[in-house]
Design an enzyme around this catalytic site. Structure first.
Site, PDB file in Angstrom:
ATOM      1  CE  LYS A  96      -4.538  -1.388   0.892  1.00 18.16           C
ATOM      2  NZ  LYS A  96      -4.436  -2.719   1.491  1.00 18.16           N
ATOM      3  CB  SER A 120      -0.608  -8.256  -0.512  1.00 23.15           C
ATOM      4  OG  SER A 120      -1.337  -9.127   0.335  1.00 23.15           O
TER       5      SER A 120
HETATM    6  C1  LIG Z   1      -5.145  -3.733   1.082  1.00 26.27           C
HETATM    7  C2  LIG Z   1      -4.544  -5.063   1.035  1.00 26.27           C
HETATM    8  C3  LIG Z   1      -4.946  -6.016   0.080  1.00 26.27           C
HETATM    9  C4  LIG Z   1      -6.058  -5.772  -0.915  1.00 26.27           C
HETATM   10  O1  LIG Z   1      -5.807  -4.669  -1.758  1.00 26.27           O
HETATM   11  P1  LIG Z   1      -7.014  -3.955  -2.529  1.00 26.27           P
HETATM   12  O2  LIG Z   1      -6.368  -2.920  -3.352  1.00 26.27           O
HETATM   13  O3  LIG Z   1      -7.926  -3.379  -1.498  1.00 26.27           O
HETATM   14  O4  LIG Z   1      -7.707  -5.006  -3.321  1.00 26.27           O
HETATM   15  C5  LIG Z   1      -4.298  -7.238   0.070  1.00 26.27           C
HETATM   16  N1  LIG Z   1      -3.334  -7.538   0.959  1.00 26.27           N
HETATM   17  C6  LIG Z   1      -2.917  -6.661   1.890  1.00 26.27           C
HETATM   18  C7  LIG Z   1      -1.844  -7.066   2.837  1.00 26.27           C
HETATM   19  C8  LIG Z   1      -3.503  -5.393   1.963  1.00 26.27           C
HETATM   20  O5  LIG Z   1      -3.096  -4.532   2.898  1.00 26.27           O
END
Ligand SMILES: *Cc1c(COP(=O)(O)O)cnc(C)c1O
Length: 333
Positions: free
Chosen positions: A50, A302
């Site tokens: 993010k 992510s």
């Molecule tokens: C926000 C987030 C997501 C999902 O991302 P989106 O853009 O909302 O689909 C996935 N994994 C993690 C760790 C996140 O912080």
């Protein structure tokens, strides 16, 4: 919708250099019937991808907006990213977090010097407070996903994957509001429409999955999940991510909590990664027999901002409480 295009992602890569890092794409040991590579967004200084979107959005603000400050609502990682990027640029930041956000994430945002506003039982209620601060104090709202600069920033994950492995045939992406999936898919499909894009959500409150099914943005009730970063709605007035996800995502998979629990264990035992539930959905889908792969595939890992107490219990195979559910333990030993 005049959403972001490839050139916006190329510009974002320049804007975020020096704040977000270029993360490695490393081989996975997971047995998935094809070569699997892991894009380690857990290594970002804020602990999740993010930071890319937040850094890109903040880089676009003029002097006046910077002085008035920024506000956002978040399931945790976006707030942490905004706080981190804002501190680097000397911009005051306020982060609105609902009661569903785990304490480890609340503390991390505070530690970065942002003002934390703990409010509401859901992401939607936290967003209402952020909107109020925009109206009252002239702050700029930095949305967690439905914003062209945020999507373009997240798209840099896709740029890097294609640079690191131009032969990638499939990219598997945790899916919540869809900023990450939209950004990556925009890049991948522009370069080669044959690259398969798979989005994965938890079945408890999968707003984008339900919306894609319904053909329009729909509301879902937000409940506790091991993949806490995937919670929250997509907004009934969604501007960009719904259309982009509808256009570009080839398959959506949903998982129950026991499957995500197993994925978290596998991510640690097979690939030695400490990561949060949202990051474990690709491994979980493989284990559950829901994801069949052909050719080199990238899993987007992510974020790594997991509650350590919960994580060690899961790795040990001990039961954990998820809202009113008990997951793991004897029935999955
Ligand atoms: C926000 C987030 C997501 C999902 O991302 P989106 O853009 O909302 O689909 C996935 N994994 C993690 C760790 C996140 O912080």
């Amino acid at each position: 919708m005049t959403g972001p295009v490839l050139v916006d992602v190329l510009r974002a890569a320049r804007n975020i250099a020096g704040t977000a890092i270029r993360t490695p794409l490393v081989p996975s040991a997971v047995d998935a019937g094809a070569e699997v590579l892991l894009k380690l967004e857990t290594l970002q200084p804020s602990g999740a991808f993010k930071l890319r979107g937040a850094a890109n959005a903040l880089s676009q603000l003029d002097e006046n907006a910077r002085r008035r400050g920024v506000v956002c609502c978040s399931t945790g990682n976006h707030g942490r990213a905004v706080a981190y990027a804002a501190r680097r640029l000397d911009i005051p930041a306020t982060v609105c977090l609902s009661e569903l956000v785990p304490d480890n994430k609340v503390k991390a945002v505070e530690a970065l010097g942002a003002t934390v506003c703990r409010i509401g039982a859901s992401q939607d209620e936290a967003q209402r407070e952020a909107t109020r601060l925009v109206d009252e104090r002239g702050m700029t709202d930095i949305p967690p996903f439905d914003h062209a600069d945020v999507i373009a920033g997240q798209g840099t994950v896709g740029l890097e994957i294609l640079e690191q492995r131009p032969d990638v045939r499939c990219i598997v992406i945790p899916l919540s509001g869809g900023g990450l999936a939209a950004g990556i898919a925009l890049v991948a499909k522009t370069v080669d429409p044959a690259i398969r894009i798979v989005g994965i959500s938890m079945s408890r409150g999968a707003a984008m999955a339900a919306s894609l099914e319904a053909g329009q943005p729909v509301d879902v009730t937000e409940v506790a999940t091991l993949a806490d970063s995937l919670g929250g709605g997509i907004g009934l007035c969604n501007r960009y991510t719904f259309e982009l996800c509808r256009r570009y995502i080839d398959d959506v998979i949903v998982l129950d909590e026991a499957e995500i629990y197993a994925g978290m264990r596998a991510l640690f035992t097979v690939d030695r990664l400490v990561a949060e539930g949202a990051s474990a959905v690709s491994h979980a889908a493989v284990l559950a027999g829901k994801l069949e792969l052909h050719g080199p595939t990238a899993f987007v890992i992510s974020g790594g901002n997991v509650d350590m107490q919960q994580f060690t219990r899961i790795v040990n195979g001990d039961p954990v409480e998820v809202g009113e559910l008990t997951v793991g333990g004897r029935q999955h030993a």
